[in-house]
Design an enzyme around this catalytic site. Structure first.
Site, PDB file in Angstrom:
ATOM      1  N   HIS A 185     -43.068 -42.129   7.223  1.00  0.00           N
ATOM      2  CA  HIS A 185     -42.659 -40.122   6.342  1.00  0.00           C
ATOM      3  C   HIS A 185     -44.322 -40.065   5.956  1.00  0.00           C
ATOM      4  CE1 HIS A 185     -42.135 -37.724   2.704  1.00  0.00           C
ATOM      5  NE2 HIS A 185     -40.924 -37.760   3.612  1.00  0.00           N
ATOM      6  N   PRO A 186     -44.919 -38.794   5.881  1.00  0.00           N
ATOM      7  CA  PRO A 186     -46.249 -38.410   4.939  1.00  0.00           C
ATOM      8  C   PRO A 186     -47.021 -39.583   4.221  1.00  0.00           C
ATOM      9  CG  PRO A 186     -44.766 -36.974   5.525  1.00  0.00           C
ATOM     10  CD  PRO A 186     -44.288 -38.133   6.044  1.00  0.00           C
ATOM     11  N   VAL A 187     -45.934 -39.866   3.361  1.00  0.00           N
ATOM     12  CA  VAL A 187     -46.286 -40.838   1.936  1.00  0.00           C
ATOM     13  C   VAL A 187     -46.479 -41.969   2.405  1.00  0.00           C
ATOM     14  CG1 VAL A 187     -45.483 -38.886   0.632  1.00  0.00           C
ATOM     15  CG2 VAL A 187     -43.783 -40.412   0.971  1.00  0.00           C
ATOM     16  N   LYS A 188     -46.382 -42.573   3.568  1.00  0.00           N
ATOM     17  CA  LYS A 188     -46.175 -44.106   3.819  1.00  0.00           C
ATOM     18  C   LYS A 188     -47.242 -44.357   4.560  1.00  0.00           C
ATOM     19  CE  LYS A 188     -41.755 -44.536   2.667  1.00  0.00           C
ATOM     20  NZ  LYS A 188     -41.107 -43.713   2.936  1.00  0.00           N
ATOM     21  N   ILE A 189     -47.414 -45.723   4.080  1.00  0.00           N
ATOM     22  CA  ILE A 189     -48.586 -46.394   4.931  1.00  0.00           C
ATOM     23  C   ILE A 189     -49.433 -45.900   6.479  1.00  0.00           C
ATOM     24  CG2 ILE A 189     -49.873 -48.889   5.841  1.00  0.00           C
ATOM     25  CD1 ILE A 189     -47.428 -49.938   3.653  1.00  0.00           C
TER      26      ILE A 189
END
Length: 385
Positions: A185-189
């Site tokens: 997901h975009p907020v992941k690493i």
């Protein structure tokens, strides 16, 4: 607003996606296998099976392990609802093991006590899913020993932990588990916009998951019933889903993977600044267990009793000041759907106390020094110091 998480898209990422868009395949093509092989190689695991989300990967992992009606899955309450929802999709029942007050991961003392009681009652879980919260791995060797003793399967929800390590080896190598799940997901690493991957060393589990993500269909003659009609032939031999990732997403993920180690290093550099600059505030800062090296997806702080304001007030003031703080997570069993299943407040006291106090502050690889200093200054404005 300085967000709590943010993706980093470079020209190399754009070029990788453009290459796919101008190729013969934009989905179900070679970029998917390339991404799977690259991440499996990074983790030191035999197989990676990419999907359109980590939720899909959890569902398929549970299905491949045979989780179904009458079975029980245990997990941490300190997670997104997908971890347990995916077990409900399979018709299984779920329960929750309280968290450790330092790591915020599943408390293995509590797990061991719960397993002893469950064995006496004849109701052991079929699957236990630890959640590597904020990027910090659970103590997987100890959990693996409990797996061997009690006979359950282990699915690591490592949605926060790609790029982290446990015992000097990458998270995702499945040394102490059956399957590990990553999220992109975009907020992941690293990101594929939406996407996930299931890692495993088990050839049969990998084959099942690959079929389940594509309607339960196989083109492998060895997995068909009877003779095929020709090279075009395929069979649906189980009920699966359309959980496929696209080549565009896979190309983005593979490009991002080349920077994964530098992202982890950058996150740890920012953690060191926070650890130093926030040490005198009435906040409990994240603990890091020596047996692991966190992916540092999040930097959660807990508001202590010595703070001049409560969590809700602090959250509102920080948002007003342009700091995109968040709260992760509400204990899953406090959600109305789970309350309807019979769960009540008090089920996991540590998780509930954590939820009442936590705020996660901005943490991402490209967080600039000026923005990080702004975050620190605003925290000082709210909490004193």
């Amino acid at each position: 607003m300085i967000p709590y998480g943010r993706q980093d898209i470079t020209e190399a990422d754009l070029a990788a996606v453009r290459d796919v868009l101008t190729s013969d395949f934009i989905t179900q093509g070679p970029a998917i296998a390339g991404f799977e092989e690259a991440l499996a190689g990074y983790c030191g695991v035999r197989h990676g099976v990419a999907m359109n989300s980590a939720t899909s990967a959890l569902h398929v992992a549970y299905m491949a392990l045979g989780l179904g009606q009458g079975d029980l899955l245990w997990t941490s309450p300190n997670t997104f609802v997908a971890t347990s929802n995916a077990a409900l999709y399979c018709g299984a029942e779920v329960d929750f093991v309280d968290i450790d007050p330092d790591t915020y991961n599943m408390c293995l003392d509590s797990l061991e006590a719960k397993l002893e009681a469950a064995e006496k009652a004849g109701r052991l879980p079929k699957v236990v899913t630890p959640v590597h919260f904020a990027g910090q791995s659970c103590d997987m060797a100890r959990l693996g020993a409990l797996r061997d003793r009690y006979g359950f399967a282990v699915v690591e929800d490592a949605s926060h932990a790609v790029g982290g390590s446990y015992g000097g080896a990458p998270v995702g190598n499945c040394a102490h588990s059956d399957i590990t799940i990553f999220s992109f997901h975009p907020v992941k690493i690293i990101t594929t916009a939406e996407g996930g991957m299931a890692m495993t060393n088990d050839d049969e589990l990998a084959a099942k998951m690959a079929m389940l993500r594509t309607h339960g269909i196989t083109r492998d003659p060895a997995r068909m019933r009877g003779e095929g009609d020709g090279p075009w032939y395929y069979q649906q031999t189980m009920l699966g889903y359309n959980y496929r990732i696209t080549d565009m997403q896979a190309a983005l993920g593979r490009s991002q993977l080349t920077r994964l180690d530098s992202y982890i290093d950058a996150r740890h550099a920012r953690r060191a600044v926070y650890d130093r600059e926030l040490a005198d505030l009435p906040l409990k800062l994240p603990y890091q267990a020596e047996y692991q090296h966190s992916g540092l997806h999040l930097y959660p702080v807990l508001v202590t009793d010595a703070a001049p304001v409560d969590r809700a007030t602090a959250f509102a003031r920080l948002r007003e000041m342009g700091i995109g703080v968040n709260v992760l997570y509400i204990p899953v069993y406090l959600q109305p759907w789970y309350q309807d299943l019979g769960f009540r407040p008090g089920h996991c006291p540590n998780a509930e106390d954590y939820y009442r106090r936590m705020i996660t502050i901005p943490m991402y690889a490209t967080l600039g020094a000026d923005d990080q200093q702004t975050v620190i200054d605003r925290l000082r404005d709210v909490f004193g110091g």
